[in-house]
Each structure stands twice: as C-alpha cells, then as structure tokens.
Design a protein around this motif. Sequence first.
Motif, short mmCIF file in Angstrom:
data_model
loop_
_atom_site.label_atom_id
_atom_site.label_comp_id
_atom_site.label_asym_id
_atom_site.label_seq_id
_atom_site.Cartn_x
_atom_site.Cartn_y
_atom_site.Cartn_z
N ARG A 199 -12.23 -11.64 -26.21
CA ARG A 199 -12.71 -10.29 -26.60
C ARG A 199 -13.72 -10.62 -27.46
N ILE A 200 -15.01 -9.81 -27.45
CA ILE A 200 -16.01 -10.04 -28.50
C ILE A 200 -15.65 -9.75 -29.86
N VAL A 259 -17.51 -13.85 -21.13
CA VAL A 259 -17.34 -12.22 -21.58
C VAL A 259 -17.62 -11.40 -20.17
N GLN A 260 -16.65 -10.58 -20.14
CA GLN A 260 -16.45 -9.43 -18.98
C GLN A 260 -16.85 -8.18 -19.57
N GLY A 261 -18.22 -7.76 -19.04
CA GLY A 261 -18.45 -6.57 -19.64
C GLY A 261 -19.58 -5.94 -18.84
N TRP A 262 -20.56 -5.28 -19.75
CA TRP A 262 -21.57 -4.48 -18.99
C TRP A 262 -22.76 -4.84 -19.78
N THR A 285 -24.40 -8.08 -24.24
CA THR A 285 -23.32 -7.60 -23.42
C THR A 285 -22.35 -6.85 -24.10
N ARG A 286 -21.63 -5.80 -23.64
CA ARG A 286 -20.66 -4.94 -24.58
C ARG A 286 -19.45 -5.15 -23.54
N ASP A 287 -18.18 -5.42 -24.15
CA ASP A 287 -17.07 -5.64 -23.40
C ASP A 287 -16.19 -4.52 -24.01
N SER A 312 -22.45 -4.59 -14.30
CA SER A 312 -21.31 -5.02 -14.95
C SER A 312 -21.47 -6.65 -14.55
N GLN A 321 -20.05 -11.03 -15.65
CA GLN A 321 -19.22 -11.89 -16.28
C GLN A 321 -20.17 -12.87 -16.94
#
Length: 436
Positions: free
Chosen positions: A5-6, A19-22, A37-39, A69, A71
Amino acid sequence: MNDFRISNASQFEGKIVTVQGWVYNMRSSGKIKFLMTRDGSGIMQGVLVKGECSDESFDLFEKLTQESSVQVTGVVRKDPRGNFELGVQKIDLITMADAYPISLKDHGVEFLMENRHLWIRSQKQWATLRVRSEIIHTIHEFFHKEGFVHFDAPILTPSSCEGTSTLFSTNYFDEKAFLTQSGQLYGEVGAMAFGKIYVFGPTFRAEKSKTRKHLTEFWMVEPEVAFANLADNMDLGEKFVEYVVGTVVEKCGKELKILERDLKELETIRGPFPRISYDEAIKILEKRGVGIPWGEDFGAPHETALGEEFGKPVFVHHMPAEIKAFYFKQSDTVGGPGVTGNGKYALGCDLIAPKGYGEIIGGGQREESVDALKRRIAEHKLDEKDYSWYLDMRRFGSVPHSGFGLGVERTVAWITGAEHVRETIPFPRMLNTLRP
Ligand code: 4AD
Ligand code: MG
C-alpha cells in the motif's frame, strides 16, 4: 491479495512492487513521464524512463485518462526530497475511464455535491473522511478505556426526545413511527442497567435550516452515567474532547497537512475548558456587541463571539428552562441545589467550539423525580403513554444521572477546519439534498 500500500511504501524500499490503483494525474518533462497513482491509502509518483520501462507501457501512458484503473509495477526508491517514488517498469490497464468530470482545478460546490460519489476521491475530501474514521475509532477507544458499555438504541421510535417540530415520520404497519432524534432516553435505560453506557448511531432531524452546521441525518455519540451530576458531566465531556483532539493530532498529521489545518492551534486544545453560566454568557455577548434578551437561545453570531472570547471550547451551563427539552433537571438558582418542580434554569451544559463551529456537545443532568417528569411531559404536550417505560426508570430505583450527545460531523468540521458539515460525512443529507 497484494500487501503493498502506498502508505507503507517506506517498508518496501529497493523492492519491486505493484501499485493497484487509479490514475490521479500525469505529466511529461521531455522524455521522462510522471504518473501519479492513488491507491486509497495515498498518492505515489511513478517515473517512466526509456530503457527502464516497457515500450508498450510508454504507449499506454499517452492514452491513459484520469481515474483509469491500473496496476503499476516498479522499484520503490527515495526521491531527492525524501518521498518514496516508483521507478516504473510496467503499466497494466484494468479499465480506461470515461472523461472524468472532476478535474484538479476548482469546481463550484453545487456541482461537486451532485458528484459527491466521485468528489470523495479528491485529496481534501479524502483527508477529511479519513480523519472522520479516526475520530470514530477514537470515540469507541475512549469509552471502552473508561469502562463504558456500548449500548444500541433503536432508530425507529414511537416518541420524540428533542421536541416534536423536527421529527421525520414514517408508517409503521398500522401506526406512526419516527426516526430517532437522539438515543438518550434509551441510553438512560442502559445507564440504570450497566452504570455507564454510550449510544452511538445515526440520528435524524427534519431541520429546515440551511446553515453550515445542520444536517438532517447526523451521527451522535451519547454517553449516559448513573450517579453523575452536572459537574461530573462536564468533566467527562472535557476529558473526552481533549482525548479525541489529542489523538487526531498524533495520528492524522498527513491528513491535517493536506487540509492545511493549523496544528499549533489544535495542540492548545487542552482542559480545563472554561465553564460559564448562561447568565454570564449573556453579559459577555452584551459586552461584545451581540447582546440578546434573557431567555433566547444562541445563534451563530453568539457562538462565534463566545469562541472569540475564550479561544478554546467553552461550556455554557444553567440555561433558561423554558428553551430546553422536557427531561432536564431544573434549578431555581445557578449552582444551587436542583429543585423538583419548575425551576428557572435547566441543568444543561453545551460545549461551544471555537471559530463559529458551534455547539458540539449538548447535554446535562436528567430529572429523576417521576412526578416532576409527568408534569413536564404534560407541559410539553407529549403523550404520557409513550413514555411509561421511561418513567419506569424513575419508579424503580431512580438515581441522579447525566449524559450528553456529541455531534460527530460538527466535531470533524471543527478539527479539520472544514467549511461546512456536508464535507464531513460521505453522503450528507440536508434540506434539498437526498442524492447521491
Ligand atoms: O443538543 P442536542 O439536540 O442534544 C440531544 O440530542 C441530547 N438528547 C443528547 C444527550 O444528552 N444524550 O444534540 C447534541 C449534539 C449537538 O451539540 C450537535 O453537536 C449535534 O448533536 N447536532 C447536530 N449536528 C448536525 N446537524 C444537526 N442538525 C444537529 N443537531 C444536533
Ligand atoms: Mg443542543
């Protein structure tokens, strides 16, 4: 599940992570591309450099839209300013977002409110709601540490607690029910069974007010303590508010920075909080040029003036009995012994937050005499049969007892410095606001 997580990127320095996010933002500087990117836990900068990052990812970068979205895989490293960034190796698209309505520039609040479901992704809203989450956690922590039992009150009720003018009603099979205005009356039942309890839940008021402090659905925490008097009640409220503010300062530094909240000011919020009677408050208001006749309730200018006078939360106690609810114990003198009957003053205590955030706590000592309560119920034109169970608390082992309600949204607004309580709850409900 991916455990990166960030917010805990520092633990992954030198490691390859995903990083999995937007997509939050993108920019280019010559041949180097930057992907923010925000997660959900934070925002991280990814740096794309030819040779380190795949060519497909470079092509994809050009097509990406805000809030798509993704990765993003790469190496975690420290940038020259000490922040953790990602040396991007690969971007995988999950879904491409349509043109996102909320850009990073300013929008009107009406538009943002219509898009509340998306607005909460924006930095300040995100930070405010994280502080809210921390405050709610802290509330539970405080009362558990202090030996209180968490006691649930019903949402659908047959009777009113805070006067009949702000009730939302609904059909309940063959009769009428109301959405609760306060869990207090049930909380008093809990106090007689467990000694010290707190009710915590949503409460509802059909408030026609369009102010920055009023919602029609808001969350309230309501402690209730057997054998506690008005002074004990203020002691508890003071200790509680001090604990909540102190914990937010300690744990939410990142969020308060995003919100540009003055930490120094919050750090000074320590007890004892001044305690003044309504009569003294009236004199102060007079002196500050916003006088009101004895017997009137405070409005926004009066609360703001009291905040300016003291610069920290202030308790106002012994209000005129006629403007308070039916359940207050009354007294004929300020500080005198309570009278069972109709005194001039209600043994109430409201805590007024600084800077016009208004009353964050309302409460007081309860009437413990069954006869006095019956009289008040009649005077307030309430139906005694709806309160027979409440009167039982006085019939079977009545004791002096006190409690209060703290409004979560006003407290979050004050601590975060939000302009309006609508920003302190995910989906605010107000006059003319039922969607999204
Ligand atoms: O002062 P109030 O009306 O007190 C009660 O309901 C008591 N029965 C509580 C108790 O003694 N157990 O409301 C308590 C607090 C206020 O001080 C304020 O913080 C919040 O609830 N509040 C509101 N918050 C947002 N929107 C509204 N319309 C609110 N009305 C009250
Ligand atoms: Mg009140």
